[in-house]
Design a protein around this motif. Structure first.
Motif, PDB file in Angstrom:
ATOM      1  N   UNK A   1      63.441  22.799  12.880  1.00 21.37           N
ATOM      2  CA  UNK A   1      64.530  21.876  12.615  1.00 21.37           C
ATOM      3  C   UNK A   1      65.571  21.964  13.709  1.00 21.37           C
ATOM      4  N   UNK A   2      66.642  21.218  13.541  1.00 18.45           N
ATOM      5  CA  UNK A   2      67.723  21.242  14.521  1.00 18.45           C
ATOM      6  C   UNK A   2      68.773  22.286  14.145  1.00 18.45           C
ATOM      7  N   UNK A   3      69.287  22.180  12.922  1.00 20.19           N
ATOM      8  CA  UNK A   3      70.341  23.076  12.448  1.00 20.19           C
ATOM      9  C   UNK A   3      69.902  23.731  11.151  1.00 20.19           C
ATOM     10  N   UNK A   4      70.412  24.926  10.932  1.00 20.54           N
ATOM     11  CA  UNK A   4      70.208  25.613   9.656  1.00 20.54           C
ATOM     12  C   UNK A   4      71.507  26.294   9.272  1.00 20.54           C
TER      13      UNK A   4
ATOM     14  N   UNK B   1      67.698  23.199   6.206  1.00 20.15           N
ATOM     15  CA  UNK B   1      67.411  22.666   7.536  1.00 20.15           C
ATOM     16  C   UNK B   1      67.695  21.179   7.632  1.00 20.15           C
ATOM     17  N   UNK B   2      68.288  20.770   8.741  1.00 17.59           N
ATOM     18  CA  UNK B   2      68.361  19.344   9.077  1.00 17.59           C
ATOM     19  C   UNK B   2      67.574  19.132  10.362  1.00 17.59           C
ATOM     20  N   UNK B   3      67.254  17.880  10.653  1.00 19.98           N
ATOM     21  CA  UNK B   3      66.444  17.556  11.831  1.00 19.98           C
ATOM     22  C   UNK B   3      67.100  16.453  12.641  1.00 19.98           C
TER      23      UNK B   3
ATOM     24  N   UNK C   1      69.495  17.321   4.461  1.00 25.63           N
ATOM     25  CA  UNK C   1      68.645  18.507   4.386  1.00 25.63           C
ATOM     26  C   UNK C   1      67.206  18.048   4.199  1.00 25.63           C
ATOM     27  N   UNK C   2      66.352  18.318   5.195  1.00 26.34           N
ATOM     28  CA  UNK C   2      64.951  17.886   5.119  1.00 26.34           C
ATOM     29  C   UNK C   2      64.053  18.970   4.537  1.00 26.34           C
TER      30      UNK C   2
ATOM     31  N   UNK D   1      65.743  10.478  19.262  1.00 27.36           N
ATOM     32  CA  UNK D   1      66.208  11.169  18.063  1.00 27.36           C
ATOM     33  C   UNK D   1      66.863  10.210  17.068  1.00 27.36           C
ATOM     34  N   UNK D   2      67.039   8.955  17.466  1.00 32.20           N
ATOM     35  CA  UNK D   2      67.664   7.981  16.579  1.00 32.20           C
ATOM     36  C   UNK D   2      69.169   8.095  16.527  1.00 32.20           C
ATOM     37  N   UNK D   3      69.755   8.821  17.485  1.00 28.32           N
ATOM     38  CA  UNK D   3      71.211   8.987  17.498  1.00 28.32           C
ATOM     39  C   UNK D   3      71.911   7.788  18.128  1.00 28.32           C
ATOM     40  N   UNK D   4      71.214   7.083  19.026  1.00 26.31           N
ATOM     41  CA  UNK D   4      71.754   5.892  19.670  1.00 26.31           C
ATOM     42  C   UNK D   4      70.636   4.864  19.795  1.00 26.31           C
ATOM     43  N   UNK D   5      71.005   3.629  20.090  1.00 27.21           N
ATOM     44  CA  UNK D   5      70.042   2.589  20.421  1.00 27.21           C
ATOM     45  C   UNK D   5      70.307   2.146  21.853  1.00 27.21           C
ATOM     46  N   UNK D   6      69.243   1.894  22.599  1.00 22.33           N
ATOM     47  CA  UNK D   6      69.383   1.518  24.004  1.00 22.33           C
ATOM     48  C   UNK D   6      68.845   0.120  24.221  1.00 22.33           C
TER      49      UNK D   6
END
Length: 654
Positions: A178-181, A187-189, A230-231, A261-266
Motif C-alpha cells: 500500500x501507500x500509507x499505513x 492501509x490506503x493505496x 482504507x483498502x 495514480x489517479x491524483x490528476x488528469x492530463x
C-alpha cells in the motif's frame, strides 16, 4: 489494546517458516513489494532458510532480470510454484523446466479468484476457463514439468455441462503493498497505480491462521486515513514494513506518476503519436474492430498500441478500455506501466475485473500471439524453449464476445518500411509464427468455433479470420505479394477466396478519420437511388457489421432513402469485402426481412466470398426469404432486370 505493527523487513521475513505457502502481489512491473522480496532473498542467502516454500502469484511480478519474484530463484528456496506467468522470473522458470521444482501454470483470473475461495474457506473454484487448452486435465492440467504429478485441476460435469474444478491451496504468508499505513496496519493505496488482489490475499492468509506483511512508503497518524480510503483493514495485517523509496517505485521504470495514480488528469492531446511502423499498422488495423460504446481489453505487446490509436483518432470517449489488472477507462499505459491507465475512470480489484470478464462483459479483446496454426489455435504460454505462462490470456480470450489476435507476421529481426502508401519487407523475421501445430494450446480455435466466437488474426501484412474450415486470408496489405511475402513464410496453406486490400488509410501517415467509420457517420454515402429505374444501390464493399447497432444504423439509412423515393424500390447490394460478426447473421437477415416487408419490391445482392454467400443464404432461408445472392455483380443485375421484365409483362397482361 492497539498494537504498533511497524517492524523492519528483516523482522517480518523472520516469521516465515520452512515449507510455508507464500503469495505476493504485483502486476508485470507495477505495485511490487520489492523490499519484502529482497529481504526474503537476503535471509535465504545468508542463513539457508526458509526452505521449500510454495509461491503463489497471478501475473508476473518482476523485471525479467532478477528483481521482484526473480529474486527467489536460489536452489532450495522454492519447492513449488503456482503462477499465471513465469516469464518475469526466468531463472525460476528454468528451474521448473529442469524439474528442480514443482510447477503449475494456471489462468491468472483463476488464481485471482482462488484467493477469495481461500478466504471463504471453500475447497476451490468451478470455472469453464481453461477448457480445451493445456490447463484442461485431458491436455496436461496446467502442470509444467514431469515431476509435477498431483492434479489440482479436475474435469467435472454439472447439469450436463463440462466444468473445471480448481483446487484451492491454503496460504500461510501474504506479501501485500500500500501507500500509507497507520500503526494499526490500516492501509490506503492513494499513490498506487492498481489495487490488485491485496484485500483477498490478506483475507486468505489471515483466515488460514497465517500472517500478512504489508509494504508501504510511509506511516501516518492513527485514524488519519478516512474509512472509505482504507483498502485493507488493520485487523488483517500483522506486520507493516516501511520501504526505502527505490524499493517502493510505482514500477521499475517510473518512481511515481500522479496521472497513473489517479491524483490528476492530463491532456490526452499532449500524448506522443506512434511512428508509422509495423506496430502502428497492426494497431491501426485492429482499431477498425473497436465496438462503439463497448468494453475492450488490450493485451501486452502490439495490442497496447490500440490505446494510442484510439486517442490519436479521438475514439477514446466512445469506448471503455480496460485491463485485467483493474483499470477502467482512460488511455491504457504501456511499457513498464502496462496494466495501469492515464485518466482512468476507476480502479477495481483484479479478481472483480475477472468476474466481469468471465461473465461475458467484454465486447472485444486484442491479444498477442506467439504461434498460430491452421485450425486457429494460438500459443502464448510455452514456445521457443521458454516457459512464459498464460497470464490472463485464457480468461480473456475464451470469454470476450470478439477476439483479435495481433502481432507481426514473423518474429526476430523483421524490418519493414512504408513507402508511398505501400508496405515493403526489407528483412524477414527469423522465426515463423504461423506453424503446422502450436507447441502449446493457449487458445482453441475449434472450441471458439463451437461457441460461434468471432476471431481475427491481424498482422502488418495481412489479416486472417477463423472459419469452420480453418484460417482464411481475407485482407492483404498494399505492396505485399501473397506467394512471396505470406505463403512462403507459413507452415500451412490458409483458405484463400478473393482477399481484399487492407484499408489504404492505414498506410498513410495522417489521421484515418476512424471515428466516422466506427459511428457510421458516412454510411449514407454508400446508398444511391436511380429514379429512372427505381433502383436503390447499396455499396457495402469493405463495410463491417460489428454490433446490432451497426445493423440498426444501416436500416435507418435504407429506410430514409426508400421514404424519400416515395415508393417501394428494387435494391442491389454489393457485399464484396463485407464482413459481419458470426453471431449477427440472423439479426442482419431480420433487417432484410423488415425492408422486404415495408420498402422493397425485390432485392438482390452479390459477394465474391463463397463463405459469406453460404452464411447469408442460410440466414435468409431460415426467415423464409429467397436468398437472391450471386457471385458476380452482372448476375445480380441480370436477375433484377429479369424480375422487372416479368413485372412489366404481368402489368401489360392485366
Amino acid at each position: 489494546m492497539r498494537k504498533n505493527k511497524v517492524i523492519t523487513a528483516e523482522e517480518a521475513i523472520a516469521l516465515i517458516r520452512n515449507d510455508d505457502v507464500v503469495t505476493t502481489t504485483g502486476f508485470v512491473q507495477s505495485c511490487i513489494p520489492e523490499a519484502l522480496h529482497a529481504a526474503l532473498e537476503r535471509r535465504f542467502v545468508e542463513t539457508g532458510a526458509p526452505r521449500g516454500l510454495t509461491l503463489i502469484m497471478t501475473a508476473g511480478a518482476g523485471d525479467s532480470k532478477g528483481l521482484g519474484t526473480g529474486r527467489l530463484h536460489h536452489d532450495g528456496l522454492l519447492s513449488r510454484v503456482i503462477a499465471a506467468n513465469f516469464g518475469r522470473m526466468p531463472k525460476v522458470a528454468q528451474a521448473a523446466q529442469e524439474n528442480k521444482i514443482l510447477g503449475y501454470n494456471l489462468p491468472q483470473g483463476v488464481i485471482s479468484q482462488l484467493y477469495r475461495a481461500c478466504a471463504a474457506g471453500q475447497p476451490g473454484l468451478f470455472s469453464k476457463v481453461g477448457l480445451k487448452t493445456y490447463v484442461d486435465p485431458r491436455h496436461g492440467g496446467g502442470r509444467v514439468n514431469d515431476v509435477t504429478r498431483e492434479d489440482i485441476v479436475k474435469l467435472v460435469e454439472v447439469a450436463g455441462e463440462e466444468w473445471l474444478f480448481y483446487t484451492a491451496t491454503k496460504i500461510d504468508v501474504a506479501f501485500i503493498r500500500g501507500t500509507s499505513a497507520d500503526p494499526s496496519g490500516n492501509l490506503c493505496m492513494a499513490k498506487e497505480a492498481l489495487t490488485l488482489d491485496n484485500l483477498a490475499q490478506a483475507m486468505a492468509a489471515r483466515n488460514n491462521g497465517g500472517i500478512v506483511i504489508a509494504q508501504v512508503e510511509r506511516i501516518v497518524e492513527q485514524g488519519s486515513i478516512k474509512p472509505k480510503d482504507v483498502r485493507v483493514p488493520g485487523m488483517l495485517v500483522d506486520c507493516v514494513v516501511v520501504a526505502e523509496p527505490e524499493q517502493h517505485r510505482m514500477n521499475y521504470g517510473i518512481m511515481h506518476d500522479a496521472a497513473l495514480a489517479g491524483e490528476i488528469r492530463v491532456p490526452v492531446g499532449a500524448m506522443a503519436r506512434m511512428p508509422l511502423d509495423a506496430r502502428k499498422i497492426i494497431a491501426r488495423r485492429a482499431a477498425f474492430e473497436l465496438p462503439p460504446n463497448g468494453v475492450v481489453n488490450l493485451g501486452v505487446g502490439a495490442p497496447e498500441g490500440i490505446s494510442s490509436i484510439a486517442a490519436e483518432e479521438k475514439v477514446t470517449p466512445y469506448i471503455t478500455l480496460t485491463t485485467e489488472a483493474g483499470a477502467v477507462g482512460g488511455v491504457l499505459a504501456s511499457g513498464s506501466s502496462f496494466g495501469a491507465a492515464t485518466n482512468a475512470d476507476c480502479i477495481i480489484d483484479q479478481n472483480q475485473m475477472f468476474d466481469f470478464y468471465d461473465g461475458g462483459g467484454l465486447d472485444m479483446t486484442c491479444l498477442g500471439m506467439a504461434e498460430c496454426d491452421g485450425q486457429g489455435n494460438v500459443n502464448t504460454s510455452r514456445f521457443g524453449g521458454r516457459l512464459n505462462g498464460c497470464g490472463g490470456f485464457i480468461n480473456i480470450s475464451q470469454n470476450a464476445r470478439k477476439v483479435i489476435f495481433a502481432g507481426t507476421f514473423t518474429a526476430g529481426g523483421l524490418v519493414t518500411k512504408v513507402e508511398d502508401g505501400k508496405l515493403r519487407i526489407l528483412q524477414e523475421g527469423r522465426s515463423r509464427k504461423f506453424v503446422a501445430e502450436v507447441e502449446q494450446n493457449t487458445f482453441s480455435g475449434p472450441f471458439a468455433q463451437e461457441r460461434n466466437q468471432p476471431v481475427l488474426y491481424v498482422t502488418e501484412r495481412c489479416v486472417f479470420h477463423l472459419t469452420q474450415r480453418g484460417l482464411e486470408l481475407i485482407e492483404v496489405a498494399p505492396g505485399i505479394d501473397i506467394g512471396r511475402d505470406i505463403l512462403a513464410h507459413m507452415a500451412f496453406t490458409p483458405i484463400i477466396e478473393n482477399p481484399i486490400t487492407m484499408d489504404l488509410r492505414i498506410f498513410r501517415d495522417e489521421p484515418m478519420e476512424l471515428l466516422a467509420d466506427l459511428l457510421n457517420l458516412n454510411l449514407c454515402e454508400r446508398v444511391s437511388y436511380d429514379a429512372g429505374r427505381n433502383l436503390l444501390f447499396v455499396n457495402l464493399e469493405g463495410w463491417q457489421v460489428r454490433s446490432k447497432g451497426d445493423i440498426e444504423a444501416l436500416r435507418q439509412v435504407l429506410e430514409t432513402a426508400c421514404l424519400k423515393a416515395g415508393q417501394r424500390v428494387n435494391s442491389v447490394v454489393n457485399h464484396d469485402g463485407f464482413r459481419i460478426t458470426e453471431n449477427l447473421y440472423d439479426d442482419y437477415a431480420e433487417m432484410i426481412e423488415y425492408m422486404m416487408r415495408h420498402h422493397y419490391v425485390t432485392s438482390t445482392r452479390y459477394a465474391t466470398s463463397a463463405f459469406l454467400r453460404l452464411k447469408m443464404q442460410e440466414a435468409l432461408r431460415k426467415r423464409g426469404l429467397a436468398p437472391h445472392i450471386f457471385e458476380r455483380k452482372e448476375d445480380a443485375h441480370a436477375f433484377l432486370d429479369a424480375a422487372e421484365r416479368r413485372e412489366t409483362t404481368i402489368a401489360s397482361a392485366a
